[in-house]
Design a protein around this motif. Sequence first.
Motif, PDB file in Angstrom:
ATOM      1  N   THR A  25     -40.142 -40.832 -58.533  1.00 50.07           N
ATOM      2  CA  THR A  25     -40.946 -40.977 -59.739  1.00 50.07           C
ATOM      3  C   THR A  25     -41.171 -42.457 -60.031  1.00 50.07           C
TER       4      THR A  25
ATOM      5  N   LEU B  25     -51.485 -46.182 -60.198  1.00 53.65           N
ATOM      6  CA  LEU B  25     -50.345 -45.374 -60.616  1.00 53.65           C
ATOM      7  C   LEU B  25     -49.848 -45.824 -61.980  1.00 53.65           C
ATOM      8  N   GLN B  26     -49.106 -44.965 -62.641  1.00 53.39           N
ATOM      9  CA  GLN B  26     -48.515 -45.300 -63.926  1.00 53.39           C
ATOM     10  C   GLN B  26     -47.142 -44.647 -64.013  1.00 53.39           C
TER      11      GLN B  26
ATOM     12  N   ASP C 151     -45.631 -40.923 -62.739  1.00 57.83           N
ATOM     13  CA  ASP C 151     -46.312 -40.322 -61.595  1.00 57.83           C
ATOM     14  C   ASP C 151     -45.309 -40.040 -60.478  1.00 57.83           C
TER      15      ASP C 151
END
Length: 696
Positions: free
Chosen positions: A625, A667-668, A671
């Motif tokens: 993650t 992405l953040q 994600d």
Amino acid sequence: MEPTTDTALFDTALFDTVLVANRGEIACRVIRSLRALGIRSVAVYSDADAGALHVREADVAVRIGPASPAQSYLSIDAILDACQRTGAQAVHPGYGFLSENQAFAQALGDAGLAFIGPSVHALNVMGDKIRSKNHVTDYGVPVVPGIARPGLTDQQLLSAAADVGYPLLIKPSAGGGGKGMHVVEREEDLAGTLPTARRVAASAFGDDTLFLERLILTPRHIEVQILADNHGNVIHLGERECSLQRRHQKVIEEAPSPLLDEATRARIGEAACNAARSVDYSGAGTVEFLVSADAPDEFFFMEMNTRLQVEHPVTEMVTGVDLVQWQVRIAAGEKLTLSQDDVVLTGHAVEARVYAEDPEAEFLPSTGVVSQLAEPHCEGIRVDSSLLRGLEISASYDPMLSKIIAWGSNRTEALNRLDRALADTVVVGVKTNIEYLRLLINDDDVRAGRLDTTMIERKLPGLVFRRLSDEEIAILAAAEAGNSTSEPASFHPVGSPWARRDGWRIGTPRPLTLHLAVSPGDVREVLVQPSGAGYDVRFGEGPARSVSIDRARGAATVDGIRRRAVVERFASTDHHGSTLWYSDAGWSTSVRILNRTERLETQLSRLARAEGAADPEVRSTMPGTVTSVSVADGDTVESGQTLLSVEAMKMEHQLTASVAGTVSIHLQPGDLVKANQIVARIHATETQPDAAGTPE
């Protein structure tokens, strides 16, 4: 020495049903003791653990949610519901998850259920490192110099650091297991480290409170096991040496410590009992101390773990006491029948933690499916494990797979037995740290008992990990050729010679050409040709090796010499090449078989950049993650600059730019990423030549 309890000594009625609010090897271990007591066990499981060993071992199993721990093993409501549905009267929390959660213990009490652990008061005081340190000083327990007050800001910590002294240690007040701890050796580094420490603490424990401690040089980590009942009786069961750590995470533990003499053992044991008495402790607990190797008669309280420890088996092996059975008995109201004089340490025990991780790749967590499994069964060996053949190792949980514990009449015998047991362990399909463990316990300093908590970090650069030899690559190639002959093509009848992939033709068979990615950047072209009952394997223009495989016996013969060899093949799930695994003497590794598509991609990638230049594609080295993103899409970055962090199996890994240029990233935090997934691309900055035509 296996722990035993004479059940005839007890009259108090125990629980009929106990729910185990945990997973993995500790759930299996607790269930084993419940069975010995004649108590019905209830397992809980997430969707990812539906086929897990603890589910099979328990009398009853209840699904409590999806893979995410927050929605399953950390859900108090889900555990309470499982208790109600199964008629459980008590809950054993194991370690981790909810084992030291005050709200959980309170909720169980409110529901009329027994928490197999200490009181809410003890959890409250000892669950906070700042509060516990300040508390035990009033009971004569020595503590490490430092500053520990609730709510300290970064500026307050910076102001107090000079009085604490360097080097110092930043520690999160909540949590444990070494997570979030940071060593700061210079004053100028503290301001930049505090924000990182707060972020990790907040992410891991939901509390970003920090405190500072003096860093003890040549420190040894000594912990004392205590047992206390609800009738005022408190005893200790000796100490454990837990100094072999990496990033503050224990790797090898042993009992007793080779450092302490009998007088110090008695003093540190009494200090641990005093710490337990200070909160009217009940159940099994561990009081952890820091001891300088240069002054072993001095010790300092670090914290108290109000639960069972991962390393508790070494204490059980040298005392013969089943700690889990005593936890259950104490929670049911039993008085301790052991006095301090009854505790005798016999022999020596050493434990090694087997993790799903790759030591050669900075100990990155590893995932996969266990296709072959063999665990040791020999004199003086105990295995606490959750492994099963066919088990999928998920990125959702801690990477520890099992613990191998060896007992001997002395320390040398225990270490020798542990080494043999590790060599006899086969785990194929996921990378493990077994080879690393064997290297570690055979180090001269470890053998001599010259230990400290920084030793592994110093030794690691000098450890020489095993590499596949040409002989072993030949075994893999022959095994793949044997696999290839049994795969019929879809457009030919089964059994047709035209369906075979071994190069069958009229006359001399055509050799099978394999491209094996032995390691990053090392692709070997191998020619394999059937020859009698085996294969001739050739590397380029070199001499051929004669190889035959005996899969049933886990062996291979190379040029007439027989050797152990476990080989397993995994088909690809991404339409690329397949993977071969090789295992021998506890060591295992994987080799990628590149197909035409994968070879073409590799060639095109090389053509797209200058010879020897870094790859502009940044890939995640593990599934996990995204926890933080340090740059925005379109930012200009430097080579080596951190782009984002990915967390899996309780480990955070930072991904950096391989070249300078403009980053493309989308992405953040939150994600999910897969292993080898491209997470960013760097559009390299072109270097301008100077007046002499030489790049600057």
